[in-house]
Design an enzyme around this catalytic site. Structure first.
Site, PDB file in Angstrom:
ATOM      1  N   LYS A   1       0.865  -1.193   0.000  1.00 14.79           N
ATOM      2  CA  LYS A   1       0.000   0.000   0.000  1.00 14.79           C
ATOM      3  C   LYS A   1       0.890   1.227   0.000  1.00 14.79           C
ATOM      4  O   LYS A   1       2.031   1.177   0.474  1.00 14.79           O
ATOM      5  CB  LYS A   1      -0.880   0.019   1.251  1.00 14.79           C
ATOM      6  CG  LYS A   1      -2.098   0.906   1.125  1.00 14.79           C
ATOM      7  CD  LYS A   1      -3.240   0.188   0.422  1.00 14.79           C
ATOM      8  CE  LYS A   1      -4.418   1.082   0.150  1.00 14.79           C
ATOM      9  NZ  LYS A   1      -5.582   0.294  -0.325  1.00 14.79           N
TER      10      LYS A   1
ATOM     11  N   ASP B   1      -7.047   4.396  -4.654  1.00 20.05           N
ATOM     12  CA  ASP B   1      -7.669   4.272  -3.322  1.00 20.05           C
ATOM     13  C   ASP B   1      -8.305   5.639  -3.063  1.00 20.05           C
ATOM     14  O   ASP B   1      -8.521   6.404  -4.017  1.00 20.05           O
ATOM     15  CB  ASP B   1      -6.627   3.891  -2.251  1.00 20.05           C
ATOM     16  CG  ASP B   1      -7.283   3.443  -0.945  1.00 20.05           C
ATOM     17  OD1 ASP B   1      -7.727   2.291  -0.869  1.00 20.05           O
ATOM     18  OD2 ASP B   1      -7.380   4.248   0.006  1.00 20.05           O
TER      19      ASP B   1
HETATM   20  P1  NDP Z   1     -12.938   7.906  -3.020  1.00 17.01           P
HETATM   21  O1  NDP Z   1     -11.876   8.888  -2.799  1.00 17.01           O
HETATM   22  O2  NDP Z   1     -13.464   7.677  -4.388  1.00 17.01           O
HETATM   23  O3  NDP Z   1     -14.182   8.203  -2.083  1.00 17.01           O
HETATM   24  C1  NDP Z   1     -14.055   8.262  -0.699  1.00 17.01           C
HETATM   25  C2  NDP Z   1     -15.382   8.676  -0.106  1.00 17.01           C
HETATM   26  O4  NDP Z   1     -15.310   8.568   1.320  1.00 17.01           O
HETATM   27  C3  NDP Z   1     -15.745  10.116  -0.393  1.00 17.01           C
HETATM   28  O5  NDP Z   1     -17.134  10.249  -0.404  1.00 17.01           O
HETATM   29  C4  NDP Z   1     -15.113  10.844   0.793  1.00 17.01           C
HETATM   30  O6  NDP Z   1     -15.709  12.105   1.067  1.00 17.01           O
HETATM   31  C5  NDP Z   1     -15.397   9.871   1.915  1.00 17.01           C
HETATM   32  N1  NDP Z   1     -14.363  10.007   2.939  1.00 17.01           N
HETATM   33  C6  NDP Z   1     -13.029   9.805   2.792  1.00 17.01           C
HETATM   34  N2  NDP Z   1     -12.376  10.059   3.926  1.00 17.01           N
HETATM   35  C7  NDP Z   1     -13.318  10.428   4.806  1.00 17.01           C
HETATM   36  C8  NDP Z   1     -13.260  10.800   6.163  1.00 17.01           C
HETATM   37  N3  NDP Z   1     -12.110  10.855   6.834  1.00 17.01           N
HETATM   38  N4  NDP Z   1     -14.447  11.100   6.770  1.00 17.01           N
HETATM   39  C9  NDP Z   1     -15.619  11.051   6.093  1.00 17.01           C
HETATM   40  N5  NDP Z   1     -15.722  10.698   4.796  1.00 17.01           N
HETATM   41  C10 NDP Z   1     -14.590  10.388   4.173  1.00 17.01           C
HETATM   42  O7  NDP Z   1     -12.373   6.530  -2.423  1.00 17.01           O
HETATM   43  P2  NDP Z   1     -12.873   5.035  -2.668  1.00 17.01           P
HETATM   44  O8  NDP Z   1     -14.336   5.000  -2.880  1.00 17.01           O
HETATM   45  O9  NDP Z   1     -11.976   4.438  -3.666  1.00 17.01           O
HETATM   46  O10 NDP Z   1     -12.508   4.374  -1.259  1.00 17.01           O
HETATM   47  C11 NDP Z   1     -13.447   4.268  -0.187  1.00 17.01           C
HETATM   48  C12 NDP Z   1     -12.997   3.160   0.749  1.00 17.01           C
HETATM   49  O11 NDP Z   1     -12.945   1.917   0.047  1.00 17.01           O
HETATM   50  C13 NDP Z   1     -11.597   3.332   1.370  1.00 17.01           C
HETATM   51  O12 NDP Z   1     -11.601   2.755   2.647  1.00 17.01           O
HETATM   52  C14 NDP Z   1     -10.714   2.492   0.437  1.00 17.01           C
HETATM   53  O13 NDP Z   1      -9.546   2.079   1.087  1.00 17.01           O
HETATM   54  C15 NDP Z   1     -11.658   1.326   0.181  1.00 17.01           C
HETATM   55  N6  NDP Z   1     -11.387   0.521  -1.018  1.00 17.01           N
HETATM   56  C16 NDP Z   1     -11.282   1.079  -2.255  1.00 17.01           C
HETATM   57  C17 NDP Z   1     -11.077   0.282  -3.351  1.00 17.01           C
HETATM   58  C18 NDP Z   1     -11.040   0.832  -4.740  1.00 17.01           C
HETATM   59  O14 NDP Z   1     -10.916   0.043  -5.680  1.00 17.01           O
HETATM   60  N7  NDP Z   1     -11.167   2.127  -4.934  1.00 17.01           N
HETATM   61  C19 NDP Z   1     -10.899  -1.166  -3.226  1.00 17.01           C
HETATM   62  C20 NDP Z   1     -11.106  -1.660  -1.882  1.00 17.01           C
HETATM   63  C21 NDP Z   1     -11.317  -0.823  -0.833  1.00 17.01           C
HETATM   64  P3  NDP Z   1     -14.946  13.432   0.553  1.00 17.01           P
HETATM   65  O15 NDP Z   1     -15.006  13.371  -0.941  1.00 17.01           O
HETATM   66  O16 NDP Z   1     -15.723  14.547   1.146  1.00 17.01           O
HETATM   67  O17 NDP Z   1     -13.550  13.325   1.094  1.00 17.01           O
HETATM   68  O1  2IT Z   2      -7.950  -1.421  -0.868  1.00 25.31           O
HETATM   69  C1  2IT Z   2      -7.870  -1.910  -2.009  1.00 25.31           C
HETATM   70  O2  2IT Z   2      -7.987  -3.123  -2.209  1.00 25.31           O
HETATM   71  C2  2IT Z   2      -7.659  -1.001  -3.139  1.00 25.31           C
HETATM   72  N1  2IT Z   2      -7.601   0.205  -2.937  1.00 25.31           N
HETATM   73  C3  2IT Z   2      -7.476  -1.551  -4.524  1.00 25.31           C
HETATM   74  C4  2IT Z   2      -6.069  -2.026  -4.736  1.00 25.31           C
HETATM   75  C5  2IT Z   2      -5.734  -2.459  -6.139  1.00 25.31           C
HETATM   76  O3  2IT Z   2      -4.550  -2.788  -6.331  1.00 25.31           O
HETATM   77  O4  2IT Z   2      -6.596  -2.486  -7.021  1.00 25.31           O
END
Ligand code: NDP
Ligand code: 2IT
Length: 444
Positions: free
Chosen positions: A126, A166
């Protein structure tokens, strides 16, 4: 003292001020007690757990860039290469002001087991930086991404370490980083996943985490005599994971009534309009107040509160520790019967235990959100063979992977007499493959 307790104590002592990392290690090791006890002598002798909780290596670096006023800004970049027993390091890059080493280590540690659960050959890693893309111009984001990659490119490669998106890292950031990697290293290779479709990205990667979350949730509900059809769902977050979770939930016949961001949340009694949400978040990069303005059925509230709305299924898709014990009590009191984590570690340990003790089905993130990284691994395969698969082909593989993950963790929990404890099942199933590979490869 048991080996598990000893290692937890050491992790806390040796990694001060990293509470999220401690939390992730505790959750995993506590639920592995039965497996560790059955092999205690051998694991101790080989320092198996100490090797598991210590990253193979980690990088921390300066990221200087120039903002639109000509002012030099300095951020801190990280890449933690945690475990390569089953494949090249694989895991996202988080760009958020809260990023520090402990956060990246918790995410990297979780990633080891998640990647193992996918059944694909990817190790755990990561990275990220304390840079906030919010409110920055495209040029500023590009300047940051180029500077970040100028250092990161020394440590990554298609067969060594393959980062992805992420929080805060989406298609725009991946594009700028890929361009800089290619320019400096002079190789056109699948060094990042989540790429645009015109330069080696995979169809369905954008949708994969959210869709995968719903495929696994659907299977978990079916195996427990429940269904997503006509279920009311509360989702937190409004980013990549939340948007495509909402879309797939609706396709499966559920009604999604909430989303949130870091400043507020929406209750939409008619069900979230995903096209509008995508326009507000993906195109305009605006706040949820814009959603409420365009949608008469929606109420906007400041602060946090999505878990106060009665629902059948809760899908936390924003960030770590966003669902605490009070939220868990509210969900249970309102009749919620399942929680599945789209985000990484969104539920506190106390809340997880409360939900499980109250017979609420609970799917941990390392299983439930594994569809994103699994599809990244499918992107790596397509890059290697220099071919692109159709959306249906990738989506079909994703569905199979998520259904298999659920059955693997269900079986692992049953084998150790913990039927229905999917946290233990996920940790055990993920751990077994990694341990097998680590043992076979000797003391490295
Ligand atoms: P994005 O940046 O696309 O979206 C994040 C969302 O969560 C936004 O709505 C953001 O609001 C909100 N958010 C982030 N930090 C905070 C905080 N501290 N307090 C309140 N709201 C918050 O990220 P992802 O959708 O990609 O990721 C979301 C989660 O999923 C994370 O935990 C990530 O690690 C996990 N994840 C992502 C994957 C991927 O493929 N993208 C795969 C597996 C897990 P704002 O825009 O206002 O900051
Ligand atoms: O938390 C996660 O699994 C991710 N942000 C996606 C990682 C990836 O390599 O696609």
């Amino acid at each position: 003292m048991s080996y598990v307790d000893e290692v937890i104590e050491k992790v806390v002592a040796q990694n001060p001020a990293e509470p999220e990392f401690h939390q992730a290690v505790k959750e995993v090791l506590e639920s592995l007690r039965a497996v560790v006890e059955a092999n205690e002598e051998k694991f101790r002798k080989e320092a198996l757990l100490e090797r598991l909780v210590n990253p193979e290596r980690q990088f921390k670096f300066r990221v200087p860039w120039v903002d639109d006023n000509g002012q030099v800004q300095v951020n801190t970049g990280y890449r933690v290469q945690f475990n390569s027993a089953i494949g090249p390091y694989k895991g996202g890059l988080r760009l958020h002001p809260s990023v520090n080493l402990g956060i990246i280590k918790f995410l990297g540690f979780e990633q080891i087991f998640k990647n193992s659960l996918t059944g694909l050959p990817i190790g755990g890693g990561k990275g990220g930086a304390d840079f906030d893309p919010k409110g920055k111009s495209d040029r500023e984001v590009m300047a940051f991404c180029q500077s970040f990659m100028t250092e990161l490119c020394k440590y990554i490669g298609a067969d060594t370490d393959v980062p992805a998106g992420d929080i805060g890292t989406g298609a725009r950031e991946i594009g700028y980083m890929f361009g800089q990697y290619k320019r400096i290293r002079g190789v056109y290779e699948g060094v990042l996943t989540g790429k645009g479709l015109s330069y080696g990205g995979s169809l369905a990667r954008t949708e994969a985490t959210g869709y995968g979350l719903l495929y696994l949730t659907d299977e978990m509900l079916k195996c427990n005599g429940k269904s997503l059809k006509d279920a009311t769902i509360c989702i937190s977050g409004s980013g990549n994971v939340a948007i495509y979770a909402a879309q797939k939930a609706q396709q499966l016949g559920a009604k999604v009534v909430t989303v949130s961001d870091s400043t507020g949340w929406i209750y939409d009694k008619d069900g979230i309009d995903v096209d509008l949400l995508k326009d507000v978040k993906e195109v305009k990069r605006a706040r949820l107040t814009e959603y409420a303005k365009a949608r008469p059925s929606a109420e906007y509230h400041e602060g946090r509160g999505v878990w106060t709305i009665p629902c059948d299924v809760a899908l936390p898709c924003a960030t770590q520790n966003e669902l605490d014990i009070e939220d868990a009590k509210t969900l249970a009191a309102n009749g919620c019967f399942a929680v599945a984590e789209g985000a990484n570690m969104p539920t506190t340990l106390e809340a997880t235990e409360y939900l499980q003790a109250n017979n609420i089905l609970f799917a941990p993130g390392k299983a439930a959100n594994a569809g994103g990284v699994a599809t990244s691994a499918l992107e790596m395969s397509q890059n290697s063979e220099r071919l692109s698969w159709s959306f249906e082909e990738v989506d079909g593989k994703l569905q199979n992977i998520m259904v298999n993950i659920f059955h693997n963790l269900d079986d692992a929990a049953k084998r150790y007499g913990m039927e229905g404890n999917y946290v233990a099942g996920a940790n055990i199933a993920g751990f077994e493959k990694v341990v097998d590979a680590m043992t076979a490869q000797g003391i490295v």
